[in-house]
Design a protein around this motif. Structure first.
Motif, PDB file in Angstrom:
ATOM      1  N   GLY A  34      27.778  29.760   3.522  1.00 47.60           N
ATOM      2  CA  GLY A  34      27.880  30.982   4.301  1.00 47.60           C
ATOM      3  C   GLY A  34      27.807  30.775   5.794  1.00 47.60           C
ATOM      4  N   HIS A  35      27.760  29.525   6.272  1.00 46.68           N
ATOM      5  CA  HIS A  35      27.677  29.236   7.704  1.00 46.68           C
ATOM      6  C   HIS A  35      29.073  28.976   8.279  1.00 46.68           C
ATOM      7  N   GLN A  36      29.331  29.516   9.465  1.00 43.11           N
ATOM      8  CA  GLN A  36      30.564  29.244  10.174  1.00 43.11           C
ATOM      9  C   GLN A  36      30.267  29.010  11.644  1.00 43.11           C
ATOM     10  N   PHE A  37      31.000  28.068  12.225  1.00 41.63           N
ATOM     11  CA  PHE A  37      30.904  27.805  13.657  1.00 41.63           C
ATOM     12  C   PHE A  37      32.290  28.007  14.262  1.00 41.63           C
ATOM     13  N   THR A  38      32.329  28.694  15.403  1.00 43.65           N
ATOM     14  CA  THR A  38      33.595  28.985  16.055  1.00 43.65           C
ATOM     15  C   THR A  38      33.504  28.639  17.531  1.00 43.65           C
ATOM     16  N   GLY A  39      34.659  28.487  18.155  1.00 40.20           N
ATOM     17  CA  GLY A  39      34.668  28.193  19.580  1.00 40.20           C
ATOM     18  C   GLY A  39      36.056  28.345  20.166  1.00 40.20           C
ATOM     19  N   GLY A  40      36.092  28.474  21.476  1.00 41.59           N
ATOM     20  CA  GLY A  40      37.360  28.573  22.177  1.00 41.59           C
ATOM     21  C   GLY A  40      37.177  28.364  23.664  1.00 41.59           C
ATOM     22  N   ALA A  41      38.216  27.878  24.314  1.00 42.77           N
ATOM     23  CA  ALA A  41      38.195  27.670  25.757  1.00 42.77           C
ATOM     24  C   ALA A  41      39.621  27.745  26.265  1.00 42.77           C
ATOM     25  N   GLY A  42      39.758  28.145  27.535  1.00 38.86           N
ATOM     26  CA  GLY A  42      41.087  28.209  28.108  1.00 38.86           C
ATOM     27  C   GLY A  42      41.105  28.866  29.468  1.00 38.86           C
ATOM     28  N   LEU A  43      42.263  28.774  30.106  1.00 39.59           N
ATOM     29  CA  LEU A  43      42.494  29.414  31.395  1.00 39.59           C
ATOM     30  C   LEU A  43      43.332  30.671  31.184  1.00 39.59           C
ATOM     31  N   HIS A  44      43.041  31.694  31.994  1.00 44.71           N
ATOM     32  CA  HIS A  44      43.721  32.972  31.871  1.00 44.71           C
ATOM     33  C   HIS A  44      43.948  33.547  33.270  1.00 44.71           C
ATOM     34  N   SER A  45      44.860  34.505  33.398  1.00 38.75           N
ATOM     35  CA  SER A  45      45.149  35.093  34.707  1.00 38.75           C
ATOM     36  C   SER A  45      45.618  36.529  34.530  1.00 38.75           C
ATOM     37  N   ARG A  46      45.485  37.311  35.612  1.00 33.09           N
ATOM     38  CA  ARG A  46      45.830  38.719  35.566  1.00 33.09           C
ATOM     39  C   ARG A  46      46.538  39.123  36.848  1.00 33.09           C
ATOM     40  N   MET A  47      47.689  39.757  36.695  1.00 31.02           N
ATOM     41  CA  MET A  47      48.490  40.261  37.810  1.00 31.02           C
ATOM     42  C   MET A  47      47.905  41.581  38.318  1.00 31.02           C
ATOM     43  N   GLU A  48      47.969  41.822  39.624  1.00 30.27           N
ATOM     44  CA  GLU A  48      47.548  43.102  40.182  1.00 30.27           C
ATOM     45  C   GLU A  48      48.685  44.117  40.052  1.00 30.27           C
ATOM     46  N   THR A  49      48.353  45.386  40.317  1.00 34.02           N
ATOM     47  CA  THR A  49      49.395  46.406  40.299  1.00 34.02           C
ATOM     48  C   THR A  49      50.439  46.132  41.372  1.00 34.02           C
ATOM     49  N   LEU A  50      51.710  46.454  41.083  1.00 32.65           N
ATOM     50  CA  LEU A  50      52.785  46.211  42.048  1.00 32.65           C
ATOM     51  C   LEU A  50      52.560  46.946  43.358  1.00 32.65           C
ATOM     52  N   ALA A  51      51.831  48.068  43.312  1.00 27.66           N
ATOM     53  CA  ALA A  51      51.555  48.812  44.540  1.00 27.66           C
ATOM     54  C   ALA A  51      50.781  47.961  45.544  1.00 27.66           C
ATOM     55  N   LEU A  52      49.913  47.082  45.070  1.00 25.72           N
ATOM     56  CA  LEU A  52      49.158  46.225  45.981  1.00 25.72           C
ATOM     57  C   LEU A  52      50.076  45.205  46.649  1.00 25.72           C
ATOM     58  N   TYR A  53      51.018  44.645  45.902  1.00 26.00           N
ATOM     59  CA  TYR A  53      51.931  43.651  46.481  1.00 26.00           C
ATOM     60  C   TYR A  53      52.895  44.286  47.487  1.00 26.00           C
ATOM     61  N   MET A  54      53.276  45.545  47.243  1.00 21.10           N
ATOM     62  CA  MET A  54      54.308  46.172  48.058  1.00 21.10           C
ATOM     63  C   MET A  54      53.758  47.071  49.174  1.00 21.10           C
ATOM     64  N   ALA A  55      52.444  47.276  49.232  1.00 24.14           N
ATOM     65  CA  ALA A  55      51.872  48.086  50.314  1.00 24.14           C
ATOM     66  C   ALA A  55      52.139  47.402  51.660  1.00 24.14           C
ATOM     67  N   ARG A  56      52.338  48.205  52.705  1.00 26.59           N
ATOM     68  CA  ARG A  56      52.791  47.643  53.974  1.00 26.59           C
ATOM     69  C   ARG A  56      52.054  48.281  55.144  1.00 26.59           C
ATOM     70  N   GLN A  57      52.117  47.596  56.280  1.00 28.94           N
ATOM     71  CA  GLN A  57      51.619  48.117  57.547  1.00 28.94           C
ATOM     72  C   GLN A  57      52.703  47.957  58.606  1.00 28.94           C
ATOM     73  N   GLU A  58      52.649  48.829  59.598  1.00 29.92           N
ATOM     74  CA  GLU A  58      53.612  48.746  60.689  1.00 29.92           C
ATOM     75  C   GLU A  58      52.991  47.983  61.852  1.00 29.92           C
ATOM     76  N   ALA A  59      53.662  46.905  62.266  1.00 30.73           N
ATOM     77  CA  ALA A  59      53.176  46.097  63.379  1.00 30.73           C
ATOM     78  C   ALA A  59      53.458  46.793  64.706  1.00 30.73           C
ATOM     79  N   GLU A  60      52.905  46.248  65.785  1.00 30.21           N
ATOM     80  CA  GLU A  60      53.068  46.849  67.107  1.00 30.21           C
ATOM     81  C   GLU A  60      54.522  46.916  67.531  1.00 30.21           C
ATOM     82  N   ASP A  61      55.331  45.944  67.090  1.00 27.62           N
ATOM     83  CA  ASP A  61      56.744  45.944  67.463  1.00 27.62           C
ATOM     84  C   ASP A  61      57.603  46.822  66.547  1.00 27.62           C
ATOM     85  N   GLY A  62      56.944  47.528  65.610  1.00 28.81           N
ATOM     86  CA  GLY A  62      57.670  48.423  64.729  1.00 28.81           C
ATOM     87  C   GLY A  62      58.124  47.785  63.433  1.00 28.81           C
TER      88      GLY A  62
END
Length: 814
Positions: free
Chosen positions: A535-563
């Protein structure tokens, strides 16, 4: 139905199929299984089946877990029936057991060369036939005969056979049975170790092991889909009401860490949801009405000869119906409505494999009307829709190889306007995002020990996003006004090696290419499960993972002094996480399991404030690990880190002998570092979570055909965190001033609530009714939402979450 009719039905299925058995080995194997199975049914069926007042049919299909090919000649037994009922799977793996009395039954499935499978406490009602799809694992030690034993249950084990740790299967019945889940998988997940609320009971946000709710990935029918919840916000993974319906959902997997290699774009957890196939022989329907909506469901065959079927569910919000009738539920200032549709059409073919057409969609609106007479000027209107649909195809190349391909499209739109009586605009957001996806993988089972899966996903993402907001100067500024598309390409590979009947190993990798900024990620994964015996069980796992942000964060913009326009975060990378988990399970008996897991998560490349010379304490302590949703046009950099570690305990008594219970305990820490390099608690570091859930079922009515179930749930967790409030400064400034030098040091009061649920199932000839009352937070506990300084009362006051919330519903199945 006696022995003659039982055998004639099975023999008809076995001998009358138009299937070629030209290969001698296949013919011999089929004949052996057929002979053993027939004699088994002969032995157990010598007494005619006694007439019952209410009877139903249990049917389905038996397939190989790794290759998904049908298993011929498997024996299916209804345990503890008197006389014993049974069936034999035909050449396509299908079986049928007729005249099963309504109530609870356990199934034993056996086949030569496969490990036995036990399905406990299956609910059989008079309103709907029971349709199952059961997978068997090929035995590494071949047996010459079937030995029928009550082996230890594998209840709760994930549907995904490649998962070894931090993964559970959520059954539809459990989601419906647990108190105050409202048939919502996310609310049901609160029952399990390491999972807590996001801090607002109105929403179904879940915090997994101290991670932000943003890190959760939703999948449906094998592909990523947008957030499937009503009243969602930009970048969030939750909402007020789930669009998913238990009438259409099948059993699904929930992951809390160390994901297998087929999953990408997830950092904290995954919901891998499946839609079930409809009844392929009989038309069945259901209608449900309750506080959260009225719904109608239907399913049945499209072609009985080919076993093609459909299933669909539509819901419209009850609150909107009450409003149309002139009955106010929320008050005169608020207006809420929502509706959703889900469906699946399954079309198997003889030579071209099987096709499925599926979809999920929902639409909701929220409106707030101001009351100028009390100084309330701001009008708000929010509309949101989400949709996902696809065509799935599975084709088989021999008995050990299959290819699954999916073409899908999805999209969502959030349109939010806040203005002053439609005159002065304060905020406007209009976000539209779409995705066209092609996903395909090949699965080959070399032998009982080795299975390889290789796949890829191509995502074409389109966007049309606009955002305007009044800035600190009182001027209306444009955050985002972008239209275009980009692509995300993913690939993965997984090798499963069963070293013995006790040890299983999974290894592989996942890779992702993000076309917007040309980033590329390779993530190795590994997992194991060792059944040590006793009735005994041993389990395990390891790995690398990643998560993308919302597209709104990548596409948000500011206007520089030169326009010119500056996109500060277009090159921002994904948040990354390294997971490591070790687990131990012990079966004390066939219906009771103890489980513990210890885990460590290192988060890196986390977006934090981009200017390390800032003197603003809030910006110095900023990290996306503490956010629920949203975006910014300010520059962020991938220089932040985080750490989550803890231990979890679960003691579960499965549903047997008409009752069940589960208790969990989780102790954890969740830390992060901002641009100032100081390690702090995250917003979600509650430190502890304790859950208790249980229920009892009673047979009532004539012949005990009706079922009354009483269920309860208790949750106790450490409170969320915020910055301490500076009273003197708040009094001087006239608004709340927080001490961000000590950000998240203040922990809110501990969170606790008690939920109850009562369900009464009435079985009648040809139909069944279910009356349910679920009450969330039955004591009306005022859990803290947050604290702020009130200038009117000159003190710190507390906002609280929702109090008692009852939901009464009625369902009829026919």
């Amino acid at each position: 139905m006696g022995i003659i009719s039982l055998l004639s039905w099975h023999l008809g299925n076995l001998f009358n199929e138009n299937v070629s058995l030209s290969q001698s080995q296949k013919t011999q194997d089929f004949n052996m299984k057929k002979t053993i199975a027939i004699w088994t049914v002969l032995f157990i069926s010598i007494i005619p089946v006694r007439a019952q007042e209410l009877l139903q049919t249990v049917k389905g299909r038996i397939v190989d877990q790794q290759s998904k090919s049908p298993i011929i000649g498997a024996t299916i037994l209804i345990q503890n029936s008197d006389p014993v009922l049974g069936s034999i799977s035909d050449v396509e793996g299908y079986f049928k057991v007729a005249n099963v009395p309504v109530g609870r039954h356990s199934l034993q499935i056996s086949s030569v060369g496969y490990e036995n499978r036990y399905v406990p406490e299956l609910l059989v009602g008079s309103g709907k036939e029971v349709v199952l799809e059961i997978e068997l694992i090929e035995a590494l030690v071949q047996m010459d005969e079937i030995v029928i034993v009550a082996d230890q249950q594998e209840k709760g084990q994930p549907i995904n056979e490649l998962a070894t740790v931090s993964a559970i299967s959520l059954s539809v019945e459990e989601t419906s049975r647990y108190a105050a889940t409202f048939q919502d998988p996310a609310r049901a997940a609160l029952t399990y170790a390491g999972v807590s609320t996001g801090g607002d009971d109105l929403l179904n946000e879940i915090v997994i092991r101290g991670n932000s709710p943003k890190g959760l990935l939703w999948r449906l029918e094998g592909v990523e889909v947008p957030n499937p919840n009503h009243f969602a916000n930009i970048g969030s993974s939750a909402g007020g009401v789930s669009m998913l319906s238990s009438s259409v959902l099948s059993n699904s997997d929930f992951f809390t860490g160390a994901f297998t290699s087929q999953y990408g774009n997830a950092a904290s957890g995954i919901f891998d949801l499946n839609l079930r196939k409809g009844n392929f022989e009989k038309h069945e329907h259901a209608f449900q009405a309750g506080i959260l909506g009225v719904a109608a469901a239907s399913e049945g065959p499209l072609n009985r000869d080919t076993r093609s079927s459909y299933v669909a569910n539509y819901r419209y919000a009850t609150l909107a119906l009450f409003d149309d009738l002139g009955v106010e539920i929320l008050g005169s200032q608020e207006d809420v409505s929502f509706q959703d549709l889900s469906f699946k059409i399954h079309i198997p073919t003889e030579k071209l494999g099987s096709f499925s057409v599926w979809g999920l969609g929902g639409q909701n609106t929220y409106g707030y009307k101001p009351a100028p007479e009390i100084g309330d000027w701001w009008h708000e209107k929010n509309t949101h829709w989400m949709g996902a649909a696809g065509i799935s195809h599975i084709t088989y190349f021999g008995e050990n190889t299959f290819v699954e391909s999916i073409v899908s499209g999805s999209g969502f739109n959030i349109d939010n306007v806040i203005d002053s009586l439609y005159i002065q605009l304060r905020e406007r957001e209009d976000f539209y995002e779409s995705a066209l996806r092609f996903s395909s993988y090949i699965n080959h089972k070399f032998n009982a020990k080795n299975t390889l899966r290789i796949g890829g996903i191509v995502n074409r993402i389109g966007f049309d996003i606009e955002s305007e907001l009044i800035n600190d100067m009182g001027e209306l500024g444009t955050f985002i006004d972008e239209k275009g598309n980009t692509e995300v390409i993913q690939g993965y590979s997984n090798w499963q090696y069963r070293a013995s009947d006790r040890l299983s190993l999974n290894s592989g990798f996942h890779m992702t290419y993000f076309g917007l900024n040309k980033d590329f990620y390779v993530e190795p994964r590994f997992g194991f499960r060792w059944r040590a015996g006793g009735g005994h069980q041993f389990t395990g796992g390891a790995g690398l993972h990643s998560r993308m942000e919302t597209l709104a964060l990548y596409m948000a913009r500011q206007e520089a002094e030169d326009g010119s326009l500056v996109y500060n975060n277009k090159d921002l990378g994904f948040t990354k996480a390294a997971h490591a988990v070790l687990g131990y399970e012990r079966m004390f008996r066939t219906d009771m399991r103890f489980k513990t897991e210890v885990y460590y998560q290192h988060l890196y490349d986390v977006p934090i404030w981009g200017n390390d010379t800032t003197s603003d304490a809030y910006l110095q302590s900023f990290s996306v690990l503490n956010t629920y949703e949203g975006y910014t046009d300010e520059e962020l950099k991938n220089d932040g880190t985080g750490t989550n570690y803890g231990i979890e305990f679960t003691l579960e008594k499965f549903f047997t002998n008409s009752y069940y219970f589960m208790t969990t305990a989780s102790l954890y820490e969740s830390k992060y570092k901002g641009v100032d390099g100081i390690e702090r608690d995250t917003r979600f570091n509650g430190n502890y979570i304790f859950n208790v859930i249980g229920g009892k079922e009673f047979k009532v009515g004539k012949n005990g055909n009706n079922l009354l179930s009483v269920n309860g749930r208790g949750i106790l967790a450490g409170g969320k965190r915020q910055a301490p409030i500076l009273v003197d400064e708040s009094r001087e400034m006239g608004y709340t001033v927080e001490d961000y030098d000590r950000n998240f040091e203040l922990q809110l009061d501990q969170y606790w609530r008690i939920d109850i649920g009562i369900n009464y199932r009435i079985n009648k000839p040809n139909h069944a009714s279910v009356v349910s009352l679920n009450v969330q937070n039955v004591t009306g506990r005022a859990n803290e939402y947050g604290r702020w300084f009130s200038t009117a009362s000159d003190r710190i006051v507390t906002d609280t979450q929702i109090g008692m919330f009852p939901n009464l519903s009625y369902r009829i199945e026919f």
